[in-house]
Write a protein that holds these residues in place. Structure first.
Motif, PDB file in Angstrom:
ATOM      1  N   TRP A   1       8.413 -12.269  -2.361  1.00  0.00           N
ATOM      2  CA  TRP A   1       8.411 -11.627  -1.405  1.00  0.00           C
ATOM      3  C   TRP A   1       9.999 -10.694  -1.516  1.00  0.00           C
ATOM      4  O   TRP A   1      10.637 -11.367  -2.114  1.00  0.00           O
ATOM      5  N   GLU A   2      10.483  -9.527  -0.957  1.00  0.00           N
ATOM      6  CA  GLU A   2      11.749  -9.535  -1.600  1.00  0.00           C
ATOM      7  C   GLU A   2      13.234  -9.969  -1.302  1.00  0.00           C
ATOM      8  O   GLU A   2      14.094  -9.624  -1.852  1.00  0.00           O
ATOM      9  N   HIS A   3      13.595 -10.521  -0.007  1.00  0.00           N
ATOM     10  CA  HIS A   3      14.343 -10.518   0.438  1.00  0.00           C
ATOM     11  C   HIS A   3      13.948 -12.326   0.741  1.00  0.00           C
ATOM     12  O   HIS A   3      13.101 -12.289   1.948  1.00  0.00           O
ATOM     13  N   GLU A   4      14.429 -13.043   0.961  1.00  0.00           N
ATOM     14  CA  GLU A   4      14.727 -14.431   1.474  1.00  0.00           C
ATOM     15  C   GLU A   4      15.062 -14.694   2.824  1.00  0.00           C
ATOM     16  O   GLU A   4      16.798 -14.588   2.841  1.00  0.00           O
ATOM     17  N   ARG A   5      15.398 -14.367   4.446  1.00  0.00           N
ATOM     18  CA  ARG A   5      16.288 -14.446   5.820  1.00  0.00           C
ATOM     19  C   ARG A   5      16.011 -15.454   6.363  1.00  0.00           C
ATOM     20  O   ARG A   5      14.692 -15.882   6.766  1.00  0.00           O
ATOM     21  N   TYR A   6      16.969 -15.586   7.504  1.00  0.00           N
ATOM     22  CA  TYR A   6      17.071 -16.392   8.511  1.00  0.00           C
ATOM     23  C   TYR A   6      17.325 -15.795   9.713  1.00  0.00           C
ATOM     24  O   TYR A   6      18.419 -15.126   9.752  1.00  0.00           O
ATOM     25  N   ALA A   7      16.892 -16.217  10.928  1.00  0.00           N
ATOM     26  CA  ALA A   7      17.114 -15.801  12.112  1.00  0.00           C
ATOM     27  C   ALA A   7      18.657 -16.116  12.613  1.00  0.00           C
ATOM     28  O   ALA A   7      20.032 -15.437  13.108  1.00  0.00           O
ATOM     29  N   SER A   8      19.779 -17.142  11.479  1.00  0.00           N
ATOM     30  CA  SER A   8      20.570 -17.720  11.709  1.00  0.00           C
ATOM     31  C   SER A   8      21.379 -17.366  10.680  1.00  0.00           C
ATOM     32  O   SER A   8      22.679 -17.023  11.307  1.00  0.00           O
ATOM     33  N   ASP A   9      21.337 -16.240  10.072  1.00  0.00           N
ATOM     34  CA  ASP A   9      22.065 -15.501   9.263  1.00  0.00           C
ATOM     35  C   ASP A   9      22.617 -13.810  10.239  1.00  0.00           C
ATOM     36  O   ASP A   9      23.899 -14.066   9.775  1.00  0.00           O
ATOM     37  N   TYR A  10      22.242 -14.298  10.764  1.00  0.00           N
ATOM     38  CA  TYR A  10      22.548 -12.900  12.219  1.00  0.00           C
ATOM     39  C   TYR A  10      23.354 -13.877  13.880  1.00  0.00           C
ATOM     40  O   TYR A  10      23.680 -13.186  14.331  1.00  0.00           O
TER      41      TYR A  10
ATOM     42  N   ALA B   1       0.528  -1.035  -0.025  1.00  0.00           N
ATOM     43  CA  ALA B   1      -0.014   0.135   0.383  1.00  0.00           C
ATOM     44  C   ALA B   1       0.690   0.906  -0.204  1.00  0.00           C
ATOM     45  O   ALA B   1       0.370   1.952  -0.365  1.00  0.00           O
ATOM     46  N   PHE B   2       2.147   0.919   0.622  1.00  0.00           N
ATOM     47  CA  PHE B   2       3.126   2.165   0.156  1.00  0.00           C
ATOM     48  C   PHE B   2       4.131   2.409  -0.919  1.00  0.00           C
ATOM     49  O   PHE B   2       5.168   2.661  -0.227  1.00  0.00           O
ATOM     50  N   GLY B   3       4.165   1.458  -1.446  1.00  0.00           N
ATOM     51  CA  GLY B   3       5.011   1.239  -2.061  1.00  0.00           C
ATOM     52  C   GLY B   3       6.641   0.738  -1.478  1.00  0.00           C
ATOM     53  O   GLY B   3       7.303   1.332  -2.221  1.00  0.00           O
ATOM     54  N   GLY B   4       6.325   0.181  -0.063  1.00  0.00           N
ATOM     55  CA  GLY B   4       7.631  -1.374  -0.083  1.00  0.00           C
ATOM     56  C   GLY B   4       7.496  -2.454  -0.140  1.00  0.00           C
ATOM     57  O   GLY B   4       7.095  -2.608  -1.368  1.00  0.00           O
ATOM     58  N   TYR B   5       8.130  -2.528   0.927  1.00  0.00           N
ATOM     59  CA  TYR B   5       7.787  -4.510   0.396  1.00  0.00           C
ATOM     60  C   TYR B   5       8.395  -5.389   1.935  1.00  0.00           C
ATOM     61  O   TYR B   5       8.512  -4.488   2.995  1.00  0.00           O
ATOM     62  N   THR B   6       8.336  -7.071   1.969  1.00  0.00           N
ATOM     63  CA  THR B   6       7.965  -7.557   2.455  1.00  0.00           C
ATOM     64  C   THR B   6       8.994  -8.637   2.412  1.00  0.00           C
ATOM     65  O   THR B   6       9.699  -9.577   1.488  1.00  0.00           O
ATOM     66  N   ASN B   7       9.880  -8.931   3.422  1.00  0.00           N
ATOM     67  CA  ASN B   7      10.436 -10.093   3.372  1.00  0.00           C
ATOM     68  C   ASN B   7      10.000 -10.902   4.385  1.00  0.00           C
ATOM     69  O   ASN B   7       9.510 -11.240   4.990  1.00  0.00           O
ATOM     70  N   LEU B   8      10.553 -12.411   3.733  1.00  0.00           N
ATOM     71  CA  LEU B   8      10.106 -13.792   4.636  1.00  0.00           C
ATOM     72  C   LEU B   8      11.577 -14.298   5.649  1.00  0.00           C
ATOM     73  O   LEU B   8      12.370 -14.190   4.620  1.00  0.00           O
ATOM     74  N   ARG B   9      11.346 -14.034   6.731  1.00  0.00           N
ATOM     75  CA  ARG B   9      12.480 -14.488   7.127  1.00  0.00           C
ATOM     76  C   ARG B   9      11.753 -16.193   8.345  1.00  0.00           C
ATOM     77  O   ARG B   9      10.855 -15.591   9.063  1.00  0.00           O
ATOM     78  N   PHE B  10      12.613 -16.942   8.004  1.00  0.00           N
ATOM     79  CA  PHE B  10      12.265 -17.962   8.851  1.00  0.00           C
ATOM     80  C   PHE B  10      13.294 -18.125  10.435  1.00  0.00           C
ATOM     81  O   PHE B  10      14.746 -17.245  10.808  1.00  0.00           O
ATOM     82  N   ASP B  11      12.502 -17.658  11.450  1.00  0.00           N
ATOM     83  CA  ASP B  11      12.997 -17.741  13.204  1.00  0.00           C
ATOM     84  C   ASP B  11      13.542 -18.991  13.214  1.00  0.00           C
ATOM     85  O   ASP B  11      12.525 -19.757  14.372  1.00  0.00           O
ATOM     86  N   ASP B  12      14.524 -19.223  13.148  1.00  0.00           N
ATOM     87  CA  ASP B  12      15.394 -21.048  13.107  1.00  0.00           C
ATOM     88  C   ASP B  12      15.637 -20.834  14.457  1.00  0.00           C
ATOM     89  O   ASP B  12      17.127 -20.775  14.281  1.00  0.00           O
TER      90      ASP B  12
END
Length: 563
Positions: free
Chosen positions: A95-104, A59-70
């Motif tokens: 989704w814009e980016h696929e991320r994982y909590a384990s990435d961090y 709605a505001f021209g943004g995006y959404t990430n898919l992030r797995f809370d692993d």
């Protein structure tokens, strides 16, 4: 999105709040995330969160990430990750980016050291039960741990050794140092890290300590520059901790958490623990059993992405908990399929009919519309022969006064064909009706001199010679009470509906259904909406009933509500 539906999110308090922030220059670009735990399949409640997060960002021209809370490797599996990806794509979102909590994990570890060095976290050597007991209650303050004032240097040394694997599981935890007298129990020195010697699906055996959800979630949001972290209401009491961590850590952004009411729907359960039990104990045939409220189950049953999205938009976004009738979800599917599903004829419980004045060995073909309101869907050819089958329920030997289907001496029109009259009823030795002998009115055919002759009943049928044998699975609500998990004195399993699945083996369907494939959907005329199941084989189609033509539970729900 590939299907027509309500793609524009209706107004709600979250949209209004973010719009005000954008207009005030407090937010340049809206970025949200959908953060599932990969320890089970998504259900209809997750669909509400998916639709909300993706639609708000769009709605505001943004995006959404898919992030797995692993962050809990004991319960996480690759198959759950694969199913979650499939579910989000099926709903029509990218989704814009696929991320994982384990990435961090490394960054989160450095953040933990930052808290330790600034006197804001400490290593506690007490066991979990003791720590839990010391947290206090809603009316009593917590008790300080004897390790709370351990020097920062000693805390750092212990934490580094925790990571190095010098201590067994449960020997130590890392806790934030906040306020043991806080009225919010979540601020009473919450645990941030635990020792867990468990293999992780992405990092292998690299890590022996894992962050808690409360520690990993907000910081992952900040690392990804999420602007709005949309959570269900059970996280409202966690928001002060979310904000405290963001405030005291050197994170690159400051996301805002906003809570909304989670979805509750009657005649089912949405607790992952209860769903896992249904699968584990064999009460259903897996996570994608069409009776399950999982997105995989709904998809297999025949629900469309548009119907689920429209359902989520219809129920809205509020802070008030409520219970949505299952019929609301089914109505959205009926509305979607009524407009798009081709019509076909199928006989679920066949009764043989011999048309005595139809030439033996011949076949006549009728043109039948694929959709009565959409000429663009074209027509199909339907064969009729001397022997046909009709539904057993469409004949009554002792018929009540307002029974307008077939009865001895009575007439009905065969849909798309002609009028027939029941002249004789044939029974077996036990007195069961096994065959009807009927005569047809040849002038009542389409284009015939009496094509417009009126009779009160019209029934569907299938040519016995051309019929395709099929299996049909009639699905209904999984539970037979509206709130199966609401009675704490009883096990919710006791409320399972014994009639939630009926399997019919002797079904006969018209030839046009022989090649039905996954992804197709049909209205079986007068019966409901059906889809081919993955168990279908060449020459042996299997159809699932997605939904009936009418809400057969509405009357019962009203009676239950009235007490």
């Amino acid at each position: 999105m590939t299907e027509s539906d309500s793609t524009t999110a209706p107004a709600h308090f979250i949209l209004s709040r973010i719009r005000a922030e954008v207009e005030a220059g407090q937010c340049d670009r809206v970025i949200t995330r959908f953060p599932p735990e990969p320890n089970g399949y998504l259900h209809i409640g997750h669909a509400k969160s998916i639709v909300l997060n993706f639609s708000v960002a769009a709605a505001f021209g943004g995006y959404t990430n898919l992030r797995f809370d692993d962050t809990n490797p004991a319960r996480e599996e690759q198959r759950f990750i694969d199913s979650i990806r499939e579910d989000v794509r099926w709903l029509g979102y990218a989704w814009e980016h696929e991320r994982y909590a384990s990435d961090y994990f490394e960054t989160l570890y450095e953040y933990a050291l930052h808290l330790i060095d600034h006197g804001l976290a400490y290593v506690d050597g007490q066991d979990a039960d003791t720590i839990r007991a010391q947290r206090g209650t809603l009316t009593e303050a917590g008790v300080d741990s004897p390790d709370r004032d351990r020097p920062a240097a000693e805390n750092r040394d212990l934490f580094e050794r925790m990571r190095a694997g010098e201590f067994p599981d449960g020997a130590y935890v890392l806790r934030a140092k906040i306020d043991m007298a806080s009225p919010n129990i979540n601020l009473r020195d919450p645990v941030l890290y635990r020792i867990r010697r468990q293999h992780h699906h992405r990092t292998g055996d690299e890590w022996l300590i894992y962050p808690t959800y409360d520690f990993a979630h907000g910081q992952s949001d900040a690392i990804e520059h999420i602007t709005h972290s949309l959570c269900t209401m059970e996280f409202e009491d966690h928001r002060p901790l979310y904000d405290w961590l963001i405030e005291h850590l050197p994170v690159p952004s400051r996301p805002v958490q906003i809570e909304f009411a989670k979805l509750n729907i009657d005649f089912t359960v949405l607790s992952k623990r209860r769903l896992t039990r249904l699968v584990g104990e064999g009460h259903v045939a897996g996570w994608d059993d069409p009776r399950m409220p999982t997105l995989a189950g709904l998809r297999r049953r025949g629900f469309t992405p548009a119907s689920v999205r429209n359902f989520c938009n219809e129920i809205g976004v509020t802070k008030s908990e409520g219970i949505i009738p299952y019929g609301v979800l089914e109505r959205q599917l009926r509305d979607d399929l009524n407009a798009r599903a081709p019509r076909r004829m199928a006989v679920l419980r066949p009764l043989r009919v011999v048309l005595t004045n139809f030439p033996d060995g011949e076949t006549e073909w009728f043109e039948a519309a694929n959709h009565p309101q959409d000429p663009g869907m074209g027509t199909r050819r339907v064969p009729i022969t001397r022997e046909i089958v009709i539904e057993q329920d469409d004949f009554r030997e002792e018929a009540p006064r307002k029974f307008f289907r077939l009865k001895p001496g009575g007439e009905v029109r065969l849909r798309n064909a002609f009028i027939i009259r029941c002249d004789e009823v044939v029974k077996d030795a036990a007195g069961e009706v096994i065959e009807l002998r009927c005569s047809l009115d040849p002038d009542s055919r389409t284009g015939g001199p009496r094509a417009d002759r009126k009779v009160k009943g019209t029934i569907h049928w299938v040519s016995a010679e051309h019929a395709v044998p099929a299996e049909v699975r009639l699905y209904d609500r999984l539970f037979n009470v509206p709130h199966p998990a609401g009675d704490r004195e009883r096990d919710f399993i006791e409320h399972l509906n014994p009639d939630s699945l009926q399997i019919l083996d002797g079904v006969r369907v018209e030839p046009a259904l022989a090649e039905a494939a996954a992804g197709d959907f049909f209205q079986f005329e007068r019966l409901g909406y059906f889809v081919p199941d993955r168990d279908s084989r060449p020459g042996g189609p299997v159809f699932n009933r997605a939904v009936t033509l009418r809400d057969t539970w509405a009357k019962l729900e009203k009676e239950l509500a009235a007490g």
